[in-house]
Design an enzyme around this catalytic site. Structure first.
Site, PDB file in Angstrom:
ATOM      1  N   GLY A   9       0.831  -1.195   0.000  1.00 15.27           N
ATOM      2  CA  GLY A   9       0.000   0.000   0.000  1.00 15.27           C
ATOM      3  C   GLY A   9       0.867   1.246   0.000  1.00 15.27           C
ATOM      4  N   GLN A  29       3.031  10.130   1.104  1.00 16.05           N
ATOM      5  CA  GLN A  29       4.341   9.469   1.111  1.00 16.05           C
ATOM      6  C   GLN A  29       5.173   9.815  -0.115  1.00 16.05           C
ATOM      7  OE1 GLN A  29       2.492   5.414   2.073  1.00 16.05           O
ATOM      8  NE2 GLN A  29       4.452   5.290   3.134  1.00 16.05           N
ATOM      9  N   CYS A  46       5.956  -0.060   7.090  1.00 14.36           N
ATOM     10  CA  CYS A  46       5.588   1.104   6.286  1.00 14.36           C
ATOM     11  C   CYS A  46       6.787   1.502   5.433  1.00 14.36           C
ATOM     12  CB  CYS A  46       5.199   2.250   7.217  1.00 14.36           C
ATOM     13  SG  CYS A  46       4.739   3.760   6.351  1.00 14.36           S
ATOM     14  N   LEU A  47       6.527   1.829   4.168  1.00 15.76           N
ATOM     15  CA  LEU A  47       7.625   2.203   3.277  1.00 15.76           C
ATOM     16  C   LEU A  47       8.308   3.492   3.740  1.00 15.76           C
ATOM     17  CD1 LEU A  47       6.007   1.317  -0.177  1.00 15.76           C
ATOM     18  CD2 LEU A  47       7.717   0.014   1.101  1.00 15.76           C
ATOM     19  N   HIS A  93      -4.336   1.322   7.424  1.00 11.98           N
ATOM     20  CA  HIS A  93      -2.989   1.887   7.579  1.00 11.98           C
ATOM     21  C   HIS A  93      -2.791   3.063   6.621  1.00 11.98           C
ATOM     22  CE1 HIS A  93       1.591   1.366   7.814  1.00 11.98           C
ATOM     23  NE2 HIS A  93       1.417   2.147   6.763  1.00 11.98           N
ATOM     24  N   GLU A  94      -3.177   2.876   5.348  1.00  8.54           N
ATOM     25  CA  GLU A  94      -2.987   3.948   4.352  1.00  8.54           C
ATOM     26  C   GLU A  94      -3.895   5.133   4.654  1.00  8.54           C
ATOM     27  OE1 GLU A  94      -0.411   3.622   2.724  1.00  8.54           O
ATOM     28  OE2 GLU A  94      -0.195   1.465   3.042  1.00  8.54           O
ATOM     29  N   HIS A 110      -2.429   7.604   7.014  1.00  7.33           N
ATOM     30  CA  HIS A 110      -1.484   8.547   6.400  1.00  7.33           C
ATOM     31  C   HIS A 110      -2.190   9.837   5.981  1.00  7.33           C
ATOM     32  CE1 HIS A 110       2.359   6.423   6.102  1.00  7.33           C
ATOM     33  NE2 HIS A 110       1.750   5.336   5.672  1.00  7.33           N
TER      34      HIS A 110
HETATM   35 NI    NI Z   1       2.629   3.436   5.627  1.00 13.37          NI
END
Ligand code: NI
Length: 174
Positions: free
Chosen positions: A46, A51, A94-95, A136-137, A140
């Site tokens: 995701g 991000q 998380c990226l 989760h996304e 953000h």
């Molecule tokens: Ni994330």
């Protein structure tokens, strides 16, 4: 499609509340294709627009694993219209917080209303990994990271280490 750079925490751009998208136009569909390419390359399951430095309410998700066929979702202005009382614990990463993983508790199942890449309203019921990733996304978009769900002590430790790693990376590039 083009790959974009992923912002690594701590960074003020990851702490902002994102704004709604008025219309899904070509700029938005291009952004979503770029986000998917960036996510698959990372690789991740995701990615949220902030991000890659765009503070708009857009996420992309693909929770397919291993040999499963790709199932990309391009999600604009998501809203959770229902969530189960039953909760589940899942280890999240998380990226924007590379190499760190922690257990997070969230509702097990959710129903999400959103606008798709054709500017059409959709509703999706999700459980398992897909449910976790969407929640989760969506965090953000409120300027929240998964570490905001864990203890202050663990969060500050992870962010402090990432800050150090980022400084070393900058120094290494000089
Ligand atoms: Ni994330």
């Amino acid at each position: 499609m083009a790959k974009r750079d992923i912002i690594i925490a701590p960074d003020p751009r990851l702490k902002m509340v994102c704004t709604r998208v008025e219309t899904v136009d070509e700029e938005i569909t291009t952004l979503m294709s770029d986000m998917l390419e960036t996510m698959y390359t990372a690789p991740g399951v995701g990615l949220a627009a902030p991000q890659v430095g765009v503070t708009k309410r857009i996420i992309v998700v693909d929770a397919a694993r291993g040999e499963e066929e790709l199932t990309p979702y391009k999600i604009v202005n998501p809203e959770i219209v229902w969530s189960s009382e039953e909760e589940k614990i899942h280890e999240e990463g998380c990226l924007s917080l590379p190499t760190y993983y922690e257990d997070v508790v969230r509702p097990d199942r959710i129903r999400v209303r959103y606008t798709d890449e054709n500017n059409t309203e959709q509703e999706l019921e999700a459980d398992g990994l897909l449910s976790v990733v969407i929640q989760h996304e969506m965090d953000h978009l409120e300027g929240l990271l998964f570490v905001d769900h864990i203890s202050n002590l663990k969060r500050s430790m992870i962010l402090r280490k990432l800050k150090k790693t980022k400084k070393q990376m900058v120094a290494g590039n000089e």
